[in-house]
Design a protein around this motif. Structure first.
Motif, PDB file in Angstrom:
ATOM      1  N   MET A   1      42.625  51.839  44.366  1.00 50.37           N
ATOM      2  CA  MET A   1      43.743  51.413  43.531  1.00 50.37           C
ATOM      3  C   MET A   1      43.312  50.157  42.790  1.00 50.37           C
ATOM      4  SD  MET A   1      47.623  50.151  44.480  1.00 50.37           S
ATOM      5  CE  MET A   1      48.028  51.650  45.361  1.00 50.37           C
ATOM      6  N   ASP A   2      43.251  50.234  41.453  1.00 45.50           N
ATOM      7  CA  ASP A   2      42.778  49.066  40.711  1.00 45.50           C
ATOM      8  C   ASP A   2      43.888  48.027  40.575  1.00 45.50           C
ATOM      9  OD1 ASP A   2      44.462  49.880  38.638  1.00 45.50           O
ATOM     10  OD2 ASP A   2      42.838  50.735  37.444  1.00 45.50           O
ATOM     11  N   GLY A   3      43.521  46.878  40.015  1.00 43.43           N
ATOM     12  CA  GLY A   3      44.468  45.788  39.923  1.00 43.43           C
ATOM     13  C   GLY A   3      45.663  46.098  39.047  1.00 43.43           C
ATOM     14  N   MET A   4      45.475  46.897  37.993  1.00 44.42           N
ATOM     15  CA  MET A   4      46.581  47.254  37.112  1.00 44.42           C
ATOM     16  C   MET A   4      47.633  48.077  37.845  1.00 44.42           C
ATOM     17  SD  MET A   4      45.889  45.879  34.173  1.00 44.42           S
ATOM     18  CE  MET A   4      46.867  46.787  33.003  1.00 44.42           C
TER      19      MET A   4
ATOM     20  N   ASP B   1      42.769  45.270  28.895  1.00 45.12           N
ATOM     21  CA  ASP B   1      43.339  45.165  30.234  1.00 45.12           C
ATOM     22  C   ASP B   1      44.096  43.850  30.391  1.00 45.12           C
ATOM     23  OD1 ASP B   1      42.422  47.616  31.039  1.00 45.12           O
ATOM     24  OD2 ASP B   1      40.612  46.851  32.000  1.00 45.12           O
ATOM     25  N   GLU B   2      43.552  42.780  29.817  1.00 46.89           N
ATOM     26  CA  GLU B   2      44.234  41.494  29.886  1.00 46.89           C
ATOM     27  C   GLU B   2      45.607  41.593  29.236  1.00 46.89           C
ATOM     28  OE1 GLU B   2      41.529  38.979  27.853  1.00 46.89           O
ATOM     29  OE2 GLU B   2      40.028  38.992  29.452  1.00 46.89           O
ATOM     30  N   GLU B   3      45.649  42.190  28.043  1.00 47.67           N
ATOM     31  CA  GLU B   3      46.908  42.325  27.317  1.00 47.67           C
ATOM     32  C   GLU B   3      47.901  43.167  28.123  1.00 47.67           C
ATOM     33  OE1 GLU B   3      47.809  40.972  24.573  1.00 47.67           O
ATOM     34  OE2 GLU B   3      45.994  40.306  23.563  1.00 47.67           O
ATOM     35  N   ALA B   4      47.422  44.277  28.673  1.00 48.64           N
ATOM     36  CA  ALA B   4      48.310  45.151  29.441  1.00 48.64           C
ATOM     37  C   ALA B   4      48.802  44.456  30.704  1.00 48.64           C
ATOM     38  CB  ALA B   4      47.578  46.449  29.801  1.00 48.64           C
ATOM     39  N   GLY B   5      47.909  43.724  31.368  1.00 46.60           N
ATOM     40  CA  GLY B   5      48.295  43.024  32.591  1.00 46.60           C
ATOM     41  C   GLY B   5      49.345  41.968  32.330  1.00 46.60           C
ATOM     42  N   LEU B   6      49.175  41.208  31.254  1.00 46.56           N
ATOM     43  CA  LEU B   6      50.163  40.187  30.909  1.00 46.56           C
ATOM     44  C   LEU B   6      51.489  40.830  30.542  1.00 46.56           C
ATOM     45  CD1 LEU B   6      47.914  37.784  28.819  1.00 46.56           C
ATOM     46  CD2 LEU B   6      48.793  37.376  31.118  1.00 46.56           C
TER      47      LEU B   6
ATOM     48  N   ALA C   1      49.043  35.681  44.385  1.00 44.82           N
ATOM     49  CA  ALA C   1      47.943  36.623  44.605  1.00 44.82           C
ATOM     50  C   ALA C   1      46.965  36.570  43.437  1.00 44.82           C
ATOM     51  CB  ALA C   1      48.471  38.041  44.781  1.00 44.82           C
ATOM     52  N   VAL C   2      45.697  36.754  43.755  1.00 43.04           N
ATOM     53  CA  VAL C   2      44.639  36.835  42.750  1.00 43.04           C
ATOM     54  C   VAL C   2      44.038  38.226  42.850  1.00 43.04           C
ATOM     55  CG1 VAL C   2      42.463  35.879  41.929  1.00 43.04           C
ATOM     56  CG2 VAL C   2      44.166  34.362  42.971  1.00 43.04           C
ATOM     57  N   PHE C   3      44.131  39.020  41.764  1.00 45.21           N
ATOM     58  CA  PHE C   3      43.644  40.398  41.750  1.00 45.21           C
ATOM     59  C   PHE C   3      42.425  40.531  40.853  1.00 45.21           C
ATOM     60  CE2 PHE C   3      48.236  42.337  41.976  1.00 45.21           C
ATOM     61  CZ  PHE C   3      48.396  41.799  43.241  1.00 45.21           C
ATOM     62  N   ASP C   4      41.438  41.305  41.300  1.00 47.21           N
ATOM     63  CA  ASP C   4      40.435  41.813  40.380  1.00 47.21           C
ATOM     64  C   ASP C   4      41.031  43.046  39.707  1.00 47.21           C
ATOM     65  OD1 ASP C   4      38.032  42.139  39.052  1.00 47.21           O
ATOM     66  OD2 ASP C   4      37.137  43.322  40.658  1.00 47.21           O
ATOM     67  N   ILE C   5      40.682  43.305  38.465  1.00 43.87           N
ATOM     68  CA  ILE C   5      41.198  44.510  37.798  1.00 43.87           C
ATOM     69  C   ILE C   5      40.448  45.745  38.247  1.00 43.87           C
ATOM     70  CG2 ILE C   5      41.303  45.698  35.568  1.00 43.87           C
ATOM     71  CD1 ILE C   5      42.291  43.252  34.278  1.00 43.87           C
ATOM     72  N   LYS C   6      39.121  45.682  38.270  1.00 41.97           N
ATOM     73  CA  LYS C   6      38.311  46.865  38.585  1.00 41.97           C
ATOM     74  C   LYS C   6      38.060  46.953  40.079  1.00 41.97           C
ATOM     75  CE  LYS C   6      37.821  47.842  34.191  1.00 41.97           C
ATOM     76  NZ  LYS C   6      38.581  48.951  33.593  1.00 41.97           N
ATOM     77  N   MET C   7      38.778  47.874  40.742  1.00 43.53           N
ATOM     78  CA  MET C   7      38.590  48.094  42.182  1.00 43.53           C
ATOM     79  C   MET C   7      38.707  49.583  42.476  1.00 43.53           C
ATOM     80  SD  MET C   7      40.756  45.047  44.048  1.00 43.53           S
ATOM     81  CE  MET C   7      42.309  45.491  43.243  1.00 43.53           C
ATOM     82  N   PRO C   8      38.051  50.062  43.548  1.00 40.39           N
ATOM     83  CA  PRO C   8      38.187  51.469  43.929  1.00 40.39           C
ATOM     84  C   PRO C   8      39.543  51.730  44.586  1.00 40.39           C
ATOM     85  CG  PRO C   8      36.838  50.304  45.527  1.00 40.39           C
ATOM     86  CD  PRO C   8      37.113  49.331  44.405  1.00 40.39           C
TER      87      PRO C   8
END
Length: 254
Positions: A75-78, A103-108, A66-73
């Motif tokens: 429910m965001d990607g995180m 956000d990159e650090e948190a996502g990883l 899956a490929v997620f965008d982080i910023k979404m209405p």
């Protein structure tokens, strides 16, 4: 928007079944563009414009990646990744903006496999997808036993306490697994291939990114910083990646 380009027959996988990729982004232009590019490479695509719709679908009928965008209405990607990781180890790539380093650090840390900053090269995304799917590969039960495989079947690299398996995209240090993103793996591989040899930032960028992707020096430095952090998590004395200020980095296998 919740569009799938798979049929019910596609859900029964055979060896020749194309891999399926879920795209989750509230920008419909990005969804359409990426879907066309992925289908041209032989992938099946599923498109979702918000995290809530994607979560139910990803849980009930998981794709291969899956490929997620982080910023979404809604429910965001995180949050989508956090909930997905409660029950699934589905490979995930984040799409981020250049100002979203936290956000990159948190996502990883939450278990994303890699991230790509917008605006991004489709070629880079496709290369990362291929590498992650190759790493995920078939189930471990169906893979050959490396101990009994003939020499040369798997180009495993061992440098002191480091062991790298490019075919499976796996890394261990002193026998302990170290989870790396595709980019981190490629940078480490470039360094470890020739221990003691200094690699400039440009050389490391060439190893990790396609020719048409511009990456500044700070991006390479950030990847090196994350590599050191990950290895120090399993060995607090780790110091094999050395810095020569003004010249670049090297790997020491001593």
């Amino acid at each position: 928007m919740n569009t799938s380009h798979e049929t019910a027959a596609d859900q029964t996988r055979s060896a020749d079944t194309p891999r399926s990729i879920a795209l989750v982004d509230d920008d419909r232009n990005i969804l359409a563009t990426l879907s066309i590019a992925l289908q041209a490479e032989g992938y099946l695509t599923r498109l979702y414009s918000d995290g809530e719709a994607a979560l139910a679908a990803l849980r009930s009928n998981p794709p291969d990646l899956a490929v997620f965008d982080i910023k979404m209405p809604r429910m965001d990607g995180m949050e989508l990744l956090r909930r997905l990781r409660e029950t699934s180890d589905l490979p995930v790539i984040f799409l981020t903006s250049k100002d979203e380093e936290q956000d990159e650090e948190a996502g990883l840390a939450m278990g994303a496999d890699d991230y790509i900053a917008k605006p991004f090269s489709q070629r880079l995304l496709l290369a990362r997808i291929r590498a992650i799917l190759r790493r995920a590969g078939p189930s471990q039960a169906s893979q050959p036993d490396l101990a009994s495989a003939p020499p040369g079947d798997a180009a495993i690299m061992e440098r002191g306490r480091l062991r790298m398996d490019p075919a499976r995209h796996q890394v261990t240090w002193d026998g302990k697994p170290v989870g790396l993103t595709v980019t981190e793996f490629l940078i480490l591989e470039a360094l470890a291939t020739r221990p003691g040899v200094i690699k400039s930032r440009n050389q490391l960028m060439d190893a990790a990114y396609p020719d048409d992707v511009f990456v500044d020096d700070r991006t390479v430095d950030s990847h090196i910083k994350r590599l050191r952090r990950k290895f120090r998590a399993v060995d607090g004395t780790f110091g094999a990646i050395e810095t020569l200020y003004g010249a670049g980095y090297s790997f020491s296998d001593g």
